[in-house]
Design a protein around this motif. Structure first.
Motif, short mmCIF file in Angstrom:
data_model
loop_
_atom_site.label_atom_id
_atom_site.label_comp_id
_atom_site.label_asym_id
_atom_site.label_seq_id
_atom_site.Cartn_x
_atom_site.Cartn_y
_atom_site.Cartn_z
N ASP A 64 1.03 11.56 5.49
CA ASP A 64 -0.31 11.25 5.15
C ASP A 64 -0.44 9.57 5.11
N ILE A 65 0.55 9.08 4.54
CA ILE A 65 0.57 7.68 4.41
C ILE A 65 0.73 7.03 5.61
N ALA A 66 1.85 7.67 6.49
CA ALA A 66 1.91 7.02 7.67
C ALA A 66 0.89 6.92 8.60
N THR A 67 0.05 8.06 8.72
CA THR A 67 -1.00 8.21 9.39
C THR A 67 -2.06 7.28 9.14
N THR A 117 9.40 6.19 4.65
CA THR A 117 10.74 6.56 3.71
C THR A 117 11.81 5.80 3.33
N ARG A 118 11.59 4.36 4.00
CA ARG A 118 12.20 3.41 3.21
C ARG A 118 11.69 2.82 1.99
N GLY A 119 10.04 2.82 1.88
CA GLY A 119 9.61 2.59 0.53
C GLY A 119 10.08 3.91 -0.47
N ALA A 120 9.99 4.86 -0.07
CA ALA A 120 10.22 5.91 -1.07
C ALA A 120 11.58 5.90 -1.35
N ARG A 121 12.43 5.58 -0.69
CA ARG A 121 13.95 5.29 -1.00
C ARG A 121 14.11 4.38 -2.09
N ALA A 122 13.37 3.16 -1.74
CA ALA A 122 13.39 1.95 -2.72
C ALA A 122 12.73 2.37 -3.85
N MET A 123 11.95 3.10 -4.30
CA MET A 123 11.31 3.71 -5.44
C MET A 123 12.42 4.51 -6.14
N ARG A 124 12.85 5.51 -5.56
CA ARG A 124 14.06 6.41 -5.97
C ARG A 124 15.13 5.59 -6.49
N GLU A 125 15.57 4.37 -5.86
CA GLU A 125 16.46 3.51 -6.32
C GLU A 125 16.28 2.49 -7.30
N GLY A 126 15.01 2.45 -7.97
CA GLY A 126 14.58 1.56 -8.96
C GLY A 126 14.21 0.43 -8.47
N GLN A 127 14.28 -0.01 -7.07
CA GLN A 127 13.91 -1.29 -6.57
C GLN A 127 12.45 -1.64 -6.70
N PHE A 128 11.59 -0.66 -7.02
CA PHE A 128 10.20 -0.80 -6.94
C PHE A 128 9.78 -1.16 -8.36
N LYS A 185 5.26 -3.29 -12.00
CA LYS A 185 4.62 -3.87 -13.08
C LYS A 185 3.64 -4.94 -12.73
N HIS A 186 4.00 -5.52 -11.69
CA HIS A 186 3.00 -6.68 -11.22
C HIS A 186 1.80 -6.06 -10.43
N LEU A 187 1.96 -5.07 -9.64
CA LEU A 187 0.80 -4.26 -8.91
C LEU A 187 -0.15 -3.94 -10.02
N ASN A 188 0.37 -3.24 -11.17
CA ASN A 188 -0.43 -2.73 -12.03
C ASN A 188 -1.27 -3.67 -12.75
N GLN A 192 0.74 -1.23 0.01
CA GLN A 192 0.23 0.02 -0.13
C GLN A 192 0.84 1.33 -0.07
N ILE A 193 1.95 1.13 0.72
CA ILE A 193 2.81 2.37 0.76
C ILE A 193 3.47 2.70 -0.60
N PHE A 194 3.68 1.64 -1.39
CA PHE A 194 4.16 1.75 -2.76
C PHE A 194 3.15 2.38 -3.60
N GLU A 195 1.86 1.80 -3.42
CA GLU A 195 0.70 2.39 -4.55
C GLU A 195 0.61 3.80 -3.88
N MET A 196 0.45 4.17 -2.60
CA MET A 196 0.11 5.51 -2.31
C MET A 196 1.26 6.55 -2.64
N LEU A 197 2.62 6.21 -2.44
CA LEU A 197 3.67 7.04 -3.20
C LEU A 197 3.52 7.25 -4.68
N SER A 198 3.10 6.05 -5.17
CA SER A 198 2.83 6.22 -6.74
C SER A 198 1.88 7.31 -7.08
N ASP A 199 0.85 7.33 -6.31
CA ASP A 199 -0.04 8.23 -6.28
C ASP A 199 0.14 9.79 -5.86
N HIS A 200 1.46 9.75 -5.34
CA HIS A 200 2.08 11.15 -4.83
C HIS A 200 1.33 11.75 -3.68
#
Length: 95
Positions: free
Chosen positions: A58-61, A71-82, A87-90, A45-53
């Motif tokens: 707000d996500i944490a709450t 923040t760990r999820g956001a870093r993983a996204m920035r580093e391309g780990q997401f 693709k699978h979530l989509n 859900q964190i990845f999906e919500m971050l993708s929705d900007h």
């Protein structure tokens, strides 16, 4: 340059052999606690919500998780780990 094999190869191989959702659920329920499963669900859900900007605070709450988890999820996204997971979530959203 060859990368060393993952230490999780046996676990990953086992999961890759499972094609049915019901079997996957049974296996994961057998090896993970309900808390661990909930944490994985939150991460997705964190990845999906971050993708929705949606802002990290707000996500944490919304999910009742620490800001460091988001923040760990956001870093993983920035580093391309997401990218592969995205693709699978989509695909699963379209089903």
């Amino acid at each position: 340059m060859n990368t060393p094999p993952s230490k999780n190869t046996r676990f990953i191989d086992c999961l890759c052999m499972i094609a049915e959702a019901e079997v996957m659920e049974a296996v994961l329920t057998a090896i993970l606690t309900q808390k661990e499963i909930k944490e994985i669900e939150n991460r997705l859900q964190i990845f999906e919500m971050l993708s929705d900007h949606i802002p990290q605070r707000d996500i944490a709450t919304s999910l009742g998780v620490g800001i460091a988890t988001v923040t760990r999820g956001a870093r993983a996204m920035r580093e391309g780990q997401f990218d592969v997971l995205a693709k699978h979530l989509n695909k699963s959203k379209k089903m």
